[in-house]
Design an enzyme around this catalytic site. Structure first.
Site, short mmCIF file in Angstrom:
data_model
loop_
_atom_site.label_atom_id
_atom_site.label_comp_id
_atom_site.label_asym_id
_atom_site.label_seq_id
_atom_site.Cartn_x
_atom_site.Cartn_y
_atom_site.Cartn_z
N LYS A 1 -14.65 8.85 -3.61
CA LYS A 1 -15.37 9.68 -3.12
C LYS A 1 -16.27 10.15 -3.13
O LYS A 1 -17.23 11.09 -3.53
CB LYS A 1 -15.15 9.27 -1.67
CG LYS A 1 -14.57 7.67 -1.18
CD LYS A 1 -14.15 7.38 0.21
CE LYS A 1 -13.79 6.08 0.88
NZ LYS A 1 -13.03 5.97 1.90
N LYS B 1 -8.02 14.74 4.72
CA LYS B 1 -7.71 12.59 4.65
C LYS B 1 -6.43 13.25 5.94
O LYS B 1 -6.49 13.87 6.62
CB LYS B 1 -6.68 12.81 3.25
CG LYS B 1 -6.30 14.32 2.63
CD LYS B 1 -5.38 13.80 1.31
CE LYS B 1 -6.07 14.25 0.34
NZ LYS B 1 -6.31 13.30 0.15
N ARG B 2 -5.95 12.23 5.95
CA ARG B 2 -4.99 12.05 7.39
C ARG B 2 -3.84 12.83 6.64
O ARG B 2 -3.54 13.72 5.82
CB ARG B 2 -3.72 10.68 6.93
CG ARG B 2 -5.13 9.61 7.93
CD ARG B 2 -5.44 9.99 9.15
NE ARG B 2 -4.24 9.61 10.02
CZ ARG B 2 -3.34 9.02 11.28
NH1 ARG B 2 -4.20 7.61 11.54
NH2 ARG B 2 -2.55 9.24 12.16
N LYS C 1 0.91 14.83 1.45
CA LYS C 1 -0.99 14.68 1.30
C LYS C 1 -0.80 16.66 0.67
O LYS C 1 -1.46 17.04 0.04
CB LYS C 1 -1.68 14.25 2.03
CG LYS C 1 -1.25 13.17 2.21
CD LYS C 1 -2.95 12.35 2.82
CE LYS C 1 -2.48 11.38 3.17
NZ LYS C 1 -3.17 10.18 2.14
N HIS D 1 0.71 -1.65 0.17
CA HIS D 1 0.42 0.16 -0.07
C HIS D 1 0.95 1.20 0.37
O HIS D 1 -0.06 2.08 0.05
CB HIS D 1 -0.49 -0.08 1.29
CG HIS D 1 -1.83 -0.75 1.05
ND1 HIS D 1 -3.22 -0.66 0.60
CD2 HIS D 1 -1.76 -1.87 1.50
CE1 HIS D 1 -4.17 -1.39 1.26
NE2 HIS D 1 -3.53 -2.72 1.92
N THR E 1 -8.41 7.41 -1.99
CA THR E 1 -9.50 6.08 -1.98
C THR E 1 -9.87 7.44 -2.16
O THR E 1 -11.93 7.42 -2.48
CB THR E 1 -9.89 5.02 -1.17
OG1 THR E 1 -9.50 5.73 0.25
CG2 THR E 1 -9.42 3.64 -1.95
N1 CR6 Z 1 -1.88 5.53 3.83
C1 CR6 Z 1 -1.90 4.79 1.10
O1 CR6 Z 1 -1.20 6.09 1.70
C2 CR6 Z 1 -4.45 4.19 0.49
C3 CR6 Z 1 -4.03 2.95 0.92
C4 CR6 Z 1 -5.19 2.43 0.99
C5 CR6 Z 1 -2.04 4.02 1.81
C6 CR6 Z 1 -3.37 5.62 0.15
O2 CR6 Z 1 -2.78 6.12 -0.85
O3 CR6 Z 1 -5.43 4.11 -0.88
O4 CR6 Z 1 -3.06 2.50 1.97
N2 CR6 Z 1 -0.96 2.71 2.82
O5 CR6 Z 1 -4.78 1.32 -0.48
C7 CR6 Z 1 -0.93 2.52 3.71
O6 CR6 Z 1 -1.43 2.77 4.43
C8 CR6 Z 1 0.40 2.19 4.29
C9 CR6 Z 1 -3.20 4.88 3.09
O7 CR6 Z 1 -4.63 4.35 3.92
#
Ligand code: CR6
Length: 819
Positions: free
Chosen positions: A659, A547-548, A553, A359, A655
């Site tokens: 949305k 987002k986080r 980001k 991921h 993701t």
């Molecule tokens: N932080 C990715 O950074 C991806 C999601 C789900 C992440 C993000 O771009 O959409 O996974 N990666 O695949 C990790 O958590 C390691 C995320 O959520």
């Protein structure tokens, strides 16, 4: 579609009955939280019937099972979603109205089960929804953290973390199953005993501490198909409660240690997204839930199958990132030590049963455990990994004789560390990335050597999201409008949204579409007023980044751009400017200092801008406190502009971008992650793309970075904005408050590369793209068309599509229908 069980009168009766049984109250006396519990129990009652039916059907059909192993499941609230998937939402809403309650208010009583950080955990939740809806036999396996992701409070502009005690009133949708408890062993040593009967060595762990893993099951309701799958989360309990005789034997110290071990393991979710902290307790959590899950899976398999060699035909373990990689070694342990298989047999089975999803390419997220820590906590598991590593290095040497460089780069154990990604790749039959670009970067850069060695293992599965939660539940107005135009087939077949394309130029459709957007903006404005005390104009452009919080980001680039716009408006009050509301929502990991400072900066800018009457409300900045799944649904529905501005190559997929698109927001973004595929679906002209490409970024990185100073020196707008970080403009005269951020961009003292995430390099391109957004928004019909086409072209991004690809290309599951 109304299920027999949901006869309105019967349902009302059952709610009343539950209130009586649970609280000894009449419905008039109960408060909203109690009604939530009573309603949830009534719903659970219906679900359990289907759960039993599903179980029966699975026993009969014996389909192949996927175990989705994940440290995180960011489920969000269950009540509304369950009602949606039972096709009973409207009926229950009416029933409650007749009892004098508002379903929305009742839904708001539910705590958000936040057993995840961000995208990775939410993806797992979307996948479970799709698996049940498509009729596949799947178990989610995870941890029952007593405290989920912290709740965020903003105090004086700073983030404050508040514990999330989501279980305090009891969670109505879980089912404790102590009869399926498993023992998990930590520490001690391995005794090797020669067994003359078999001529083999037996490996016995001794002197260990045990914890009992108790499963709690949550139902995962498929959409309108009576299938109910299971999310099984494990809680830890001290084994000494069961083995009181330990006390009698005088081993009091051990009993207390075991007690403590059990107490801590499931306490809390680590709040890091995309970042590895290397804590011992985290390693314990990993082995704890993996050992329990794999033991349970093998036990289940053996109940109805005689030959463990058939395991790969009937079971897949999907590893959600490297966190569950222990699976490889634990499965080997069971097959070798408990089932008495040879290494070759066990390895053959393991490597055809495990599969790994990557991921991220962010180096700081890579899990590398120190040998010391690992071997002490998990002596037998470490031994097995050593042997896997020994054989793997042999394989490398056979393939590349004399190439020590390959061994150095690929070994599973090297430099005193256990590299979990390498173990996951060597120990499984599939490695997938989560968007096309991400998978290509894995193959060409990060995992190049592994790709060279095992090209057939690598594949892409572009992420997706469930439209049941993020449109049908989150945006009922738009959902109804879509159904009025193309029928309701999209709920289980999102590609049908493309039928909306014929309405892109239709004036009436455009107006209706934008009117719904407006109403959703009014709904969000109300929420913002209630929660932030800030008044925003729903006629302004809602420009949203939720987002986080992470440097890659680039929330920082967004807020620097707001500062730049503010300067522009102040300098040129006569300038034509379309009113804009910049909305942020983000949690920062508790220990991530710079991310937390960025939150403070956003709030500081908001304070100045929102209170400057001279700009006539042209610009507003809002930081929504405690961004989470439940308010996300409302935020996506209300967005005009979707900010997807990560440094190209860094966001594996994203993701949230999907949305927003589904809800008719237009993307401003870089060519990163799944943005690439979003633009491909909707067309360049219906998105605002800017900035360095991933190739350009990677090129800079491979050649020592770039020099942000040139932008500072040559661009007065950039210089102005940066100087405002250290001249007190947004800090009541405090020059030091934001200096770390200033330094991070220009590197006057830190040892990192300056501006690691290319903010200054991309700044002007971003500002220019934002200018294009403004121009486009002024053209009402033009914007409506863009927005509508974003919804119409979002079909690809359903998690139903993603799951079907996993099924076809990795898992090969059998479809089940309930008779
Ligand atoms: N932080 C990715 O950074 C991806 C999601 C789900 C992440 C993000 O771009 O959409 O996974 N990666 O695949 C990790 O958590 C390691 C995320 O959520």
């Amino acid at each position: 579609m109304l299920d027999n069980h949901f006869k309105k009168e019967e349902f009302k009766k059952s709610v009343k009955e539950n209130v009586k049984m649970l609280y000894r109250k009449t419905i008039e006396e109960a408060n909203q939280e109690q009604i939530f519990q009573a309603v949830s129990l009534a719903v659970k009652d219906v679900i359990i019937d289907n759960w039993l039916l599903t179980q029966k059907q699975y026993e009969k059909d014996d389909p192949k099972i996927v175990y989705y192993l994940s440290m995180e499941f960011l489920m969000g609230r269950a009540l509304g979603n369950n009602l949606i998937n039972l096709c009973a939402y409207n009926e229950v809403k009416e029933a409650l109205e007749e009892l004098g309650f508002d379903l929305n208010v009742i839904e708001d009583q539910e705590p958000d089960p936040a057993l995840g950080n961000g995208g990775l955990g939410r993806l797992a939740a979307c996948f479970l929804d799709s698996l049940a809806t498509l009729g596949y036999c799947a178990y989610g396996c995870g941890i029952r953290y007593h405290y989920g992701l912290f709740k965020q409070k903003i105090e004086n502009g700073f983030q404050v973390e508040v514990p999330d005690n989501w279980l305090k009133d009891g969670y109505p949708f879980e089912l404790r199953r102590p009869e399926y408890a498993k023992e998990v062993k930590f520490g001690g040593y391995v005794k090797v005993e020669y067994d003359p009967a078999t001529g083999r060595n037996n490996f016995v762990q001794e002197g260990y501490q045990s914890v009992l893993a108790i499963p709690y099951d949550m139902p995962i309701v498929g959409y309108n198909n009576k299938i109910v799958n299971t999310l099984r989360i494990w809680d830890a309990q001290a084994i000494s409660e069961f083995q009181l005789d330990l006390f009698d034997k005088g081993d009091y110290r051990k009993a207390v240690e075991q007690e403590n071990l059990a107490k801590n393991i499931c306490d809390v979710l680590y709040p890091n997204d995309n970042h590895y902290a290397g804590k011992e307790l985290r390693l314990k959590q990993q082995y704890f839930f993996i050992s329990a899950s794999i033991q349970a899976a093998i036990e289940k398999f053996k109940k109805s199958h005689s030959d463990l060699h058939d395991l790969p035909k009937k079971v897949t373990f999907q590893l959600n990132d490297t966190h569950p990689t222990m699976t490889v070694a634990e499965l080997m342990r069971i097959l070798l030590d408990e089932e008495g298989m040879t290494w070759e047999e066990a390895w053959e089975i393991t490597t055809h049963t495990c599969a790994y999803t990557n991921h991220t390419i962010m180096a700081e997220a890579l899990e590398k455990w120190p040998i010391e820590l690992f071997s002490k906590l998990l002596p037998r598991i470490y031994q097995i990994i050593e042997e896997i590593n020994r054989r793997f290095i042999q394989e490398i040497n056979n393939k590349y004789p004399g190439n020590q460089e390959k061994v150095r780069k690929m070994a599973i154990i090297y430099d005193g560390q256990v590299k979990m990604a390498h173990l996951a790749i060597a120990g499984g039959y599939s490695v997938n990335g989560v968007a096309r670009l991400h998978t290509e970067i894995l193959k060409k850069q990060e995992l190049k050597d592994f790709y060279e060695m095992y090209p057939d293992k690598f594949n892409n599965k572009t992420n997706g999201i469930t439209q049941r939660r993020f449109l049908l539940h989150g945006n009922p107005l738009l959902a109804d409008w879509v159904t009025d135009h193309i029928g309701d087939g999209w709920v289980t077949d999102l590609a049908q949204l493309s039928k909306l394309k014929v309405y892109a130029d239709d004036k009436k459709a455009q107006q209706e579409f934008m009117n719904i957007k407006y109403q959703n903006k009014v709904r969000l404005a109300k929420y913002i007023l209630e929660h932030n005390g800030i008044e925003v104009d729903p006629r302004s452009i809602f420009d949203v980044q939720v987002k986080r919080l992470h440097e890659y980001k680039r929330q920082l680039m967004n807020i620097l751009h707001v500062m730049y716009l503010y300067n522009q408006i102040k300098e040129h009050p006569e300038m034509d400017f379309y009113p804009r509301t910049f909305i942020f929502g983000a949690k920062a990991a508790a220990g991530y200092v710079r991310a937390k400072l960025t939150i403070k900066l956003i709030n500081a800018v908001a304070d100045v801008v929102n209170n400057d009457r001279s700009i006539n409300g042209k610009l507003k900045v809002v930081f929504i406190e405690n961004y989470r799944v439940s308010n996300a649904e409302m935020i996506f529905a209300a967005a005009d502009v979707s900010e997807q501005i990560s440094t190209a190559s860094k966001e594996a997929s994203g993701t949230g971008n999907m949305k927003f698109m589904l809800n008719g927001a237009v993307t401003i973004g870089t060519m990163d992650g799944a943005n690439v595929e979003i633009v491909e679906e909707v067309g360049q002209e219906n998105a605002f793309i800017f900035g360095l490409s991933s190739d350009e970024v990677i090129n800079y990185e491979n050649n020592g970075g770039y020099n942000p100073m040139q932008y500072f020196n040559n661009d007065p707008d950039i210089r102005n904005v940066l100087m405002q970080l250290i001249n007190g403009t947004y800090s009541n005269g405090d020059f030091e408050l934001f200096r770390d951020i200033y330094d991070s961009l220009l590197n006057t003292k830190s040892s990192d590369r300056a501006d690691t995430y290319f903010i200054l390099a991309d700044f002007k391109a971003y500002a220019e793209a934002q200018k294009r957004v403004e121009e486009a928004y002024k053209d009402e019909a033009g914007w409506a068309k863009k927005a509508l086409l974003n919804t119409a072209c979002s079909g690809k991004f359903t998690s139903d599509r993603t799951i079907q690809q996993y099924v076809d290309e990795i898992w090969h599951l059998d479809k089940v229908t309930i008779e």
